[in-house]
Design a protein around this motif. Structure first.
Motif, PDB file in Angstrom:
ATOM      1  N   SER A 238       0.908  -1.150   0.026  1.00 28.23           N
ATOM      2  CA  SER A 238       0.063  -0.156   0.028  1.00 28.23           C
ATOM      3  C   SER A 238       0.940   1.325   0.188  1.00 28.23           C
ATOM      4  CB  SER A 238      -0.816  -0.047   1.148  1.00 28.23           C
ATOM      5  OG  SER A 238      -1.383   1.114   1.539  1.00 28.23           O
TER       6      SER A 238
ATOM      7  N   ARG B 128      -8.164  -3.580  -2.364  1.00 21.34           N
ATOM      8  CA  ARG B 128      -8.523  -2.927  -3.753  1.00 21.34           C
ATOM      9  C   ARG B 128     -10.155  -2.589  -3.202  1.00 21.34           C
ATOM     10  NH1 ARG B 128      -4.932  -1.440  -7.902  1.00 21.34           N
ATOM     11  NH2 ARG B 128      -6.602  -2.096  -9.512  1.00 21.34           N
TER      12      ARG B 128
ATOM     13  N   THR C 108      -9.984   3.480  -9.804  1.00 18.57           N
ATOM     14  CA  THR C 108      -8.850   4.392  -9.791  1.00 18.57           C
ATOM     15  C   THR C 108      -9.396   5.894 -10.086  1.00 18.57           C
ATOM     16  OG1 THR C 108      -7.785   2.631 -11.303  1.00 18.57           O
ATOM     17  CG2 THR C 108      -6.731   4.846 -11.374  1.00 18.57           C
TER      18      THR C 108
ATOM     19  N   ASP D 193      -2.168  -4.932  -7.430  1.00 24.40           N
ATOM     20  CA  ASP D 193      -3.180  -5.556  -8.227  1.00 24.40           C
ATOM     21  C   ASP D 193      -3.314  -7.242  -8.496  1.00 24.40           C
ATOM     22  OD1 ASP D 193      -1.249  -6.078  -9.922  1.00 24.40           O
ATOM     23  OD2 ASP D 193      -1.936  -4.661 -11.412  1.00 24.40           O
TER      24      ASP D 193
END
Ligand code: ATP
Ligand code: MG
Length: 140
Positions: free
Chosen positions: A8, A87, A93, A120
Motif C-alpha cells: 500500500s 482494492r 482508480t 493488483d
C-alpha cells in the motif's frame, strides 16, 4: 480463505492534507493489519521504477512528478485476501467511478492524485513489498 500480504502507498496528495490516519482507519476497519510502515520522499528513480509498467502511457511523466511531489507512506498490509480487500476499500482508480464509502470516493482529488496505491495481484504484491522493505522490517 488465505492470509495474504499486499503493498500500500498513501500518496502525496493525502500526506499533504494530513489524511494518513483517516486512510489507515479505513484500511484497519476493512480487516487489514499494518505490518510494515515507513514515511519516505520517493526519488525520481524510485518512482519511475515502481511505475515502470506504465512507462509507455501518456500520463507516466506526470505520474512520476506527482509521486515525488511530497512524502508518501509505504505500507505492508496483512489480512484475509488482503490484495482484493485493499482494492475494494480503495475504490476505482478514477474517484468519479469509485463506489460510495471507498477511500478514493471520499478523499481522492483526481484520477492521478487518488490518495492510495494497492497491489493488483499477490505476485505483484511480493515484488512491490521486496522493492521497498527488507524482511526484518515487517512483523505481524
Ligand atoms: P495504483 O496502481 O496506484 O494502485 P490502479 O491500479 O487503480 O492504481 P493503474 O492503472 O495501475 O491504477 O494506474 C496507476 C496510477 O496511475 C493511478 O493510481 C493513478 O495515480 C495514475 N493514473 C492512472 N490512469 C491515469 C490517467 N488516465 N491519467 C492520469 N493518471 C492516471
Ligand atoms: Mg495499479
Amino acid at each position: 480463505m488465505a492470509i495474504e500480504r499486499t503493498f500500500s502507498i498513501i500518496k502525496p496528495d493525502a500526506t499533504r492534507r494530513n489524511l494518513t490516519g483517516q486512510i489507515n482507519a479505513r484500511l484497519e476497519a476493512a480487516g487489514l493489519r499494518i505490518v510494515g510502515q515507513k514515511r519516505k520522499q520517493l526519488t525520481e528513480a524510485e518512482a519511475k521504477a515502481f511505475y515502470a509498467v506504465h512507462a509507455a502511457r501518456p500520463f507516466y511523466n506526470d505520474l512520476v512528478a506527482f509521486m515525488t511531489s511530497g512524502p508518501v507512506v509505504l505500507q505492508v498490509l496483512e489480512g484475509e485476501n488482503a490484495v482484493a480487500a485493499n482494492r475494494e476499500v480503495m475504490g476505482a482508480t478514477n474517484p468519479a467511478d469509485a463506489a460510495d464509502g471507498t477511500i478514493r470516493k471520499d478523499f481522492a482529488e483526481s484520477i492521478e492524485a487518488n490518495s492510495v496505491h494497492g497491489s493488483d495481484s499477490p505476485e505483484n504484491a511480493a515484488i512491490e513489498i521486496s522493492y521497498f522493505f527488507a524482511g526484518c522490517e515487517i512483523t505481524s
